[in-house]
Design an enzyme around this catalytic site. Structure first.
Site, PDB file in Angstrom:
ATOM      1  N   ILE A   1      30.202  37.730  -8.437  1.00  0.00           N
ATOM      2  CA  ILE A   1      30.971  37.348  -9.632  1.00  0.00           C
ATOM      3  C   ILE A   1      32.258  38.177  -9.720  1.00  0.00           C
ATOM      4  CG2 ILE A   1      30.853  37.032 -12.140  1.00  0.00           C
ATOM      5  CD1 ILE A   1      27.722  36.995 -11.775  1.00  0.00           C
TER       6      ILE A   1
ATOM      7  N   SER B   1      26.950  48.299  -1.594  1.00  0.00           N
ATOM      8  CA  SER B   1      25.493  48.318  -1.427  1.00  0.00           C
ATOM      9  C   SER B   1      24.939  46.897  -1.404  1.00  0.00           C
ATOM     10  CB  SER B   1      24.826  49.122  -2.554  1.00  0.00           C
ATOM     11  OG  SER B   1      25.223  48.634  -3.815  1.00  0.00           O
TER      12      SER B   1
ATOM     13  N   PHE C   1      30.617  45.099 -13.541  1.00  0.00           N
ATOM     14  CA  PHE C   1      29.669  44.224 -12.841  1.00  0.00           C
ATOM     15  C   PHE C   1      28.618  45.018 -12.075  1.00  0.00           C
ATOM     16  CE2 PHE C   1      33.597  41.595 -12.781  1.00  0.00           C
ATOM     17  CZ  PHE C   1      33.107  40.421 -13.330  1.00  0.00           C
TER      18      PHE C   1
ATOM     19  N   SER D   1      23.024  39.043 -19.401  1.00  0.00           N
ATOM     20  CA  SER D   1      22.354  37.890 -18.793  1.00  0.00           C
ATOM     21  C   SER D   1      21.555  37.131 -19.839  1.00  0.00           C
ATOM     22  CB  SER D   1      21.406  38.409 -17.712  1.00  0.00           C
ATOM     23  OG  SER D   1      20.533  37.396 -17.299  1.00  0.00           O
TER      24      SER D   1
ATOM     25  N   TYR E   1      14.539  44.856 -14.306  1.00  0.00           N
ATOM     26  CA  TYR E   1      15.929  44.387 -14.233  1.00  0.00           C
ATOM     27  C   TYR E   1      16.361  43.808 -15.581  1.00  0.00           C
ATOM     28  CZ  TYR E   1      19.871  41.280 -13.621  1.00  0.00           C
ATOM     29  OH  TYR E   1      21.079  40.644 -13.805  1.00  0.00           O
TER      30      TYR E   1
ATOM     31  N   LYS F   1      19.332  45.076 -18.763  1.00  0.00           N
ATOM     32  CA  LYS F   1      20.399  44.337 -19.459  1.00  0.00           C
ATOM     33  C   LYS F   1      20.265  44.503 -20.978  1.00  0.00           C
ATOM     34  CE  LYS F   1      22.434  43.064 -15.836  1.00  0.00           C
ATOM     35  NZ  LYS F   1      23.702  43.695 -15.483  1.00  0.00           N
TER      36      LYS F   1
ATOM     37  N   TYR G   1      25.517  35.825 -19.066  1.00  0.00           N
ATOM     38  CA  TYR G   1      25.702  34.762 -18.084  1.00  0.00           C
ATOM     39  C   TYR G   1      24.447  33.904 -17.999  1.00  0.00           C
ATOM     40  CZ  TYR G   1      28.859  38.365 -16.052  1.00  0.00           C
ATOM     41  OH  TYR G   1      29.787  39.344 -15.829  1.00  0.00           O
TER      42      TYR G   1
ATOM     43  N   ASN H   1      16.393  34.590  -3.384  1.00  0.00           N
ATOM     44  CA  ASN H   1      15.442  34.370  -4.482  1.00  0.00           C
ATOM     45  C   ASN H   1      15.908  33.228  -5.351  1.00  0.00           C
ATOM     46  OD1 ASN H   1      13.706  36.659  -4.044  1.00  0.00           O
ATOM     47  ND2 ASN H   1      15.468  37.918  -4.647  1.00  0.00           N
TER      48      ASN H   1
ATOM     49  N   LEU I   1      17.832  29.671  -6.577  1.00  0.00           N
ATOM     50  CA  LEU I   1      17.694  28.276  -6.164  1.00  0.00           C
ATOM     51  C   LEU I   1      18.816  27.792  -5.235  1.00  0.00           C
ATOM     52  CD1 LEU I   1      16.263  25.527  -6.490  1.00  0.00           C
ATOM     53  CD2 LEU I   1      17.673  25.143  -8.523  1.00  0.00           C
TER      54      LEU I   1
ATOM     55  N   GLY J   1       6.018  34.049 -14.164  1.00  0.00           N
ATOM     56  CA  GLY J   1       7.060  34.640 -15.011  1.00  0.00           C
ATOM     57  C   GLY J   1       8.279  33.765 -15.210  1.00  0.00           C
TER      58      GLY J   1
HETATM   59  N1  LIG Z   1      24.274  36.466 -10.241  1.00  0.00           N
HETATM   60  C1  LIG Z   1      23.531  36.228 -11.318  1.00  0.00           C
HETATM   61  O1  LIG Z   1      22.737  35.290 -11.352  1.00  0.00           O
HETATM   62  C2  LIG Z   1      23.684  37.073 -12.549  1.00  0.00           C
HETATM   63  C3  LIG Z   1      23.195  36.597 -13.762  1.00  0.00           C
HETATM   64  C4  LIG Z   1      23.323  37.394 -14.899  1.00  0.00           C
HETATM   65  C5  LIG Z   1      23.910  38.651 -14.825  1.00  0.00           C
HETATM   66  N2  LIG Z   1      24.359  39.086 -13.616  1.00  0.00           N
HETATM   67  C6  LIG Z   1      24.978  40.410 -13.554  1.00  0.00           C
HETATM   68  O2  LIG Z   1      26.325  40.276 -13.137  1.00  0.00           O
HETATM   69  C7  LIG Z   1      26.724  41.416 -12.383  1.00  0.00           C
HETATM   70  C8  LIG Z   1      27.308  40.967 -11.058  1.00  0.00           C
HETATM   71  O3  LIG Z   1      26.338  40.178 -10.383  1.00  0.00           O
HETATM   72  P1  LIG Z   1      26.618  39.575  -8.953  1.00  0.00           P
HETATM   73  O4  LIG Z   1      25.805  38.330  -8.858  1.00  0.00           O
HETATM   74  O5  LIG Z   1      28.066  39.524  -8.688  1.00  0.00           O
HETATM   75  O6  LIG Z   1      25.922  40.678  -8.059  1.00  0.00           O
HETATM   76  P2  LIG Z   1      26.384  41.298  -6.656  1.00  0.00           P
HETATM   77  O7  LIG Z   1      25.252  42.099  -6.131  1.00  0.00           O
HETATM   78  O8  LIG Z   1      26.953  40.234  -5.783  1.00  0.00           O
HETATM   79  O9  LIG Z   1      27.572  42.251  -7.095  1.00  0.00           O
HETATM   80  C9  LIG Z   1      27.359  43.545  -7.588  1.00  0.00           C
HETATM   81  C10 LIG Z   1      28.283  44.477  -6.810  1.00  0.00           C
HETATM   82  O10 LIG Z   1      28.125  45.790  -7.318  1.00  0.00           O
HETATM   83  C11 LIG Z   1      28.087  46.692  -6.224  1.00  0.00           C
HETATM   84  N3  LIG Z   1      27.394  47.889  -6.725  1.00  0.00           N
HETATM   85  C12 LIG Z   1      26.097  48.017  -7.102  1.00  0.00           C
HETATM   86  N4  LIG Z   1      25.870  49.260  -7.551  1.00  0.00           N
HETATM   87  C13 LIG Z   1      27.043  49.938  -7.460  1.00  0.00           C
HETATM   88  C14 LIG Z   1      27.460  51.261  -7.790  1.00  0.00           C
HETATM   89  N5  LIG Z   1      26.613  52.143  -8.298  1.00  0.00           N
HETATM   90  N6  LIG Z   1      28.753  51.608  -7.590  1.00  0.00           N
HETATM   91  C15 LIG Z   1      29.631  50.712  -7.072  1.00  0.00           C
HETATM   92  N7  LIG Z   1      29.292  49.443  -6.754  1.00  0.00           N
HETATM   93  C16 LIG Z   1      28.016  49.066  -6.936  1.00  0.00           C
HETATM   94  C17 LIG Z   1      27.419  45.938  -5.104  1.00  0.00           C
HETATM   95  O11 LIG Z   1      27.758  46.438  -3.830  1.00  0.00           O
HETATM   96  C18 LIG Z   1      27.962  44.529  -5.323  1.00  0.00           C
HETATM   97  O12 LIG Z   1      29.162  44.333  -4.592  1.00  0.00           O
HETATM   98  C19 LIG Z   1      25.489  42.294 -12.274  1.00  0.00           C
HETATM   99  O13 LIG Z   1      25.548  43.252 -13.313  1.00  0.00           O
HETATM  100  C20 LIG Z   1      24.354  41.328 -12.516  1.00  0.00           C
HETATM  101  O14 LIG Z   1      23.219  41.978 -13.017  1.00  0.00           O
HETATM  102  C21 LIG Z   1      24.271  38.332 -12.481  1.00  0.00           C
HETATM  103  O1  LIG Z   2      13.212  28.473  -3.889  1.00  0.00           O
HETATM  104  C1  LIG Z   2      13.296  28.270  -5.100  1.00  0.00           C
HETATM  105  C2  LIG Z   2      14.070  29.103  -5.954  1.00  0.00           C
HETATM  106  C3  LIG Z   2      14.081  28.823  -7.306  1.00  0.00           C
HETATM  107  N1  LIG Z   2      13.401  27.767  -7.804  1.00  0.00           N
HETATM  108  C4  LIG Z   2      13.440  27.487  -9.247  1.00  0.00           C
HETATM  109  O2  LIG Z   2      14.778  27.345  -9.649  1.00  0.00           O
HETATM  110  C5  LIG Z   2      14.925  27.785 -10.988  1.00  0.00           C
HETATM  111  C6  LIG Z   2      16.053  28.787 -11.043  1.00  0.00           C
HETATM  112  O3  LIG Z   2      15.623  29.959 -10.362  1.00  0.00           O
HETATM  113  P1  LIG Z   2      16.603  31.166  -9.993  1.00  0.00           P
HETATM  114  O4  LIG Z   2      17.773  30.645  -9.220  1.00  0.00           O
HETATM  115  O5  LIG Z   2      15.787  32.243  -9.391  1.00  0.00           O
HETATM  116  O6  LIG Z   2      17.200  31.583 -11.407  1.00  0.00           O
HETATM  117  P2  LIG Z   2      16.501  32.232 -12.688  1.00  0.00           P
HETATM  118  O7  LIG Z   2      15.042  32.200 -12.605  1.00  0.00           O
HETATM  119  O8  LIG Z   2      17.089  31.525 -13.850  1.00  0.00           O
HETATM  120  O9  LIG Z   2      16.998  33.723 -12.629  1.00  0.00           O
HETATM  121  C7  LIG Z   2      18.364  34.045 -12.301  1.00  0.00           C
HETATM  122  O10 LIG Z   2      19.231  33.808 -13.349  1.00  0.00           O
HETATM  123  C8  LIG Z   2      19.020  34.621 -14.520  1.00  0.00           C
HETATM  124  C9  LIG Z   2      20.036  34.217 -15.560  1.00  0.00           C
HETATM  125  O11 LIG Z   2      21.326  34.426 -15.111  1.00  0.00           O
HETATM  126  C10 LIG Z   2      19.148  36.090 -14.144  1.00  0.00           C
HETATM  127  O12 LIG Z   2      18.874  36.865 -15.249  1.00  0.00           O
HETATM  128  C11 LIG Z   2      18.152  36.399 -13.051  1.00  0.00           C
HETATM  129  O13 LIG Z   2      18.337  37.722 -12.690  1.00  0.00           O
HETATM  130  C12 LIG Z   2      18.428  35.500 -11.871  1.00  0.00           C
HETATM  131  O14 LIG Z   2      17.514  35.739 -10.825  1.00  0.00           O
HETATM  132  C13 LIG Z   2      13.575  28.372 -11.406  1.00  0.00           C
HETATM  133  O15 LIG Z   2      12.869  27.419 -12.126  1.00  0.00           O
HETATM  134  C14 LIG Z   2      12.861  28.610 -10.087  1.00  0.00           C
HETATM  135  O16 LIG Z   2      11.456  28.474 -10.168  1.00  0.00           O
HETATM  136  C15 LIG Z   2      12.667  26.936  -6.979  1.00  0.00           C
HETATM  137  O17 LIG Z   2      12.042  25.982  -7.443  1.00  0.00           O
HETATM  138  N2  LIG Z   2      12.627  27.213  -5.651  1.00  0.00           N
END
Ligand SMILES: NC(=O)c1ccc[n+]([C@@H]2O[C@H](COP(=O)([O-])OP(=O)(O)OC[C@H]3O[C@@H](n4cnc5c(N)ncnc54)[C@H](O)[C@@H]3O)[C@@H](O)[C@H]2O)c1
Ligand SMILES: O=c1ccn([C@@H]2O[C@H](COP(=O)(O)OP(=O)(O)O[C@H]3O[C@H](CO)[C@@H](O)[C@H](O)[C@H]3O)[C@@H](O)[C@H]2O)c(=O)[nH]1
Length: 340
Positions: A13, A35, A81, A125, A150, A154, A178, A199, A201, A297
């Protein structure tokens, strides 16, 4: 140009947000320890933007690192982020998650206060709503006990931000909750890079289409939903990125000691089976999928009420679900050894 620190700016993001920030006239300063990202993302970003990208490799938990970034680029705001985000891993290694996700926020806030940096946008989130009792969820919908360490990070981070503002700290905060980010930059130069077996979808869908995975399993088709599969609010990552720009502009207009929270979703719920079918249709291919047992879950259904972000930030999504799934597939196809 206003400089904005983006912790985790090489991640999924964060990297897309860097693009939107530049478009809006900001100068993003990326701090990432890579990382969970690849340093090549920085080159890809430069290609998209047609200019060098300022970045630092380092841990945002480290005050000395923050000092050196600030000494070189006195940033006026922060988008935080950086965090670990693997739900399953967080149940195995909770301290790793609390240390990085919660610890980094406290270090950053302390640093910001010391330097008089006021504005911060925090990555929260929709996981804070748990299994909601009413849909769609508004920002007023009660938060539930977290399902994982996790998710708890948040919730705790939101609480820390509220308490910090209540303490009359001279900061202005927006937490963005988000929903499910999907898609990639339309150039297919940056996108999501899951570590190992995905993990989530959509990465699983694209890897199955690419032949990396043999098939995708739909986790349950016997829920109380339109077709029995779970429902989520899938939002294009560029739209999500743009919400950060809008949030920053909003913060710039506020007085000190300010806190607000917004849902960032499309307002539409789509089922897992709808995602598979739409993916097949827009990309003109067939996916190998089977129906499997429920995932423990899992939230059954959730989607956002977006009135607040629409009205207060003037933010509306510009990309459709079809765009998201087309861009996700283009990104998957573009992945070469270099970034994979
Ligand atoms: N992707 C999602 O579905 C989702 C949903 C809701 C919230 N979020 C939140 O949004 C944020 C960004 O998510 P993302 O999907 O881009 O994840 P991402 O893992 O792609 O990006 C996170 C970045 O932070 C860096 N990082 C982690 N720890 C660090 C540290 N201590 N110092 C410097 N850099 C560090 C990682 O290397 C990575 O580049 C996160 O806080 C995540 O929890 C993500
Ligand atoms: O192989 C797969 C993967 C996922 N799903 C389903 O797809 C849906 C979405 O799953 P996923 O993409 O894992 O998203 P969430 O369960 O909504 O969780 C994600 O989205 C949340 C809201 O942003 C974040 O908080 C979580 O960290 C992040 O893992 C769920 O019903 C899963 O059971 C499948 O059926 N098969």
């Amino acid at each position: 140009m206003k400089k904005i620190l983006i912790t985790g700016g090489a991640g999924y993001i964060g990297s897309h947000t860097a693009v939107e920030l530049v478009k809006a006239g900001y100068e993003p300063i990326i701090l990432d320890d890579f990382s969970n990202s690849n340093p090549n993302v920085i080159n890809r970003l430069s290609e998209i933007l047609g200019k060098d990208v300022i970045y630092f490799e380092g841990d945002c938990n480290d005050k000395e690192v923050l000092e050196s970034v600030y000494a070189a680029h006195a940033f006026e705001g922060v988008i935080h982020f950086a965090a670990f985000k693997a739900v399953g891993e967080s149940t195995q290694f909770p301290l790793k998650y609390y240390q990085n996700n919660v610890g980094s926020l406290t270090v950053l806030l302390d640093f910001m206060q010391q330097k008089g940096v006021k504005n911060i946008v925090f990555s929260s989130s929709c996981t804070v709503y748990g299994q909601p009792d009413q849909l769609p969820v508004t920002e007023e919908t009660p938060r539930k006990d977290a399902e994982s360490p996790y998710g708890n990070t948040k919730k705790i981070c939101e609480d820390i931000l509220v308490d910090f503002v209540k303490s009359k700290a001279k900061v202005r905060v927006v937490s963005l909750r988000y929903f499910n980010p999907v898609g990639a930059h339309p150039s297919a130069k940056i996108g999501e890079l899951p570590n190992g077996t995905p993990n989530n979808l959509v990465p699983f869908v694209t890897q199955t289409a690419a032949g990396i995975r043999e098939k995708i399993t739909v986790f349950g088709d016997d829920y109380d939903t339109v077709d029995g599969s779970c429902i989520r609010d899938f939002i294009h990552v560029m739209d999500l990125a743009n919400a950060h720009v809008k949030a920053l502009a909003y913060l710039e207009k506020q007085a000190d000691c300010f806190y607000d929270v917004f849902n960032v979703g499309t307002g539409n719920g789509n089922s897992v089976l709808e995602i598979i079918k739409t993916f097949e249709k827009v990309n003109d291919l067939k996916l190998n999928y089977t129906i499997g047992p429920r995932r423990p879950g899992d939230v059954v259904k959730i989607w956002a009420d977006t009135q607040k972000i629409n009205q207060v930030l003037g933010w509306y999504p510009q990309y459709s679900l079809e765009d998201s799934l087309r861009d996700s597939w283009n990104w998957e196809k573009s992945l070469s050894g270099e970034l994979a």
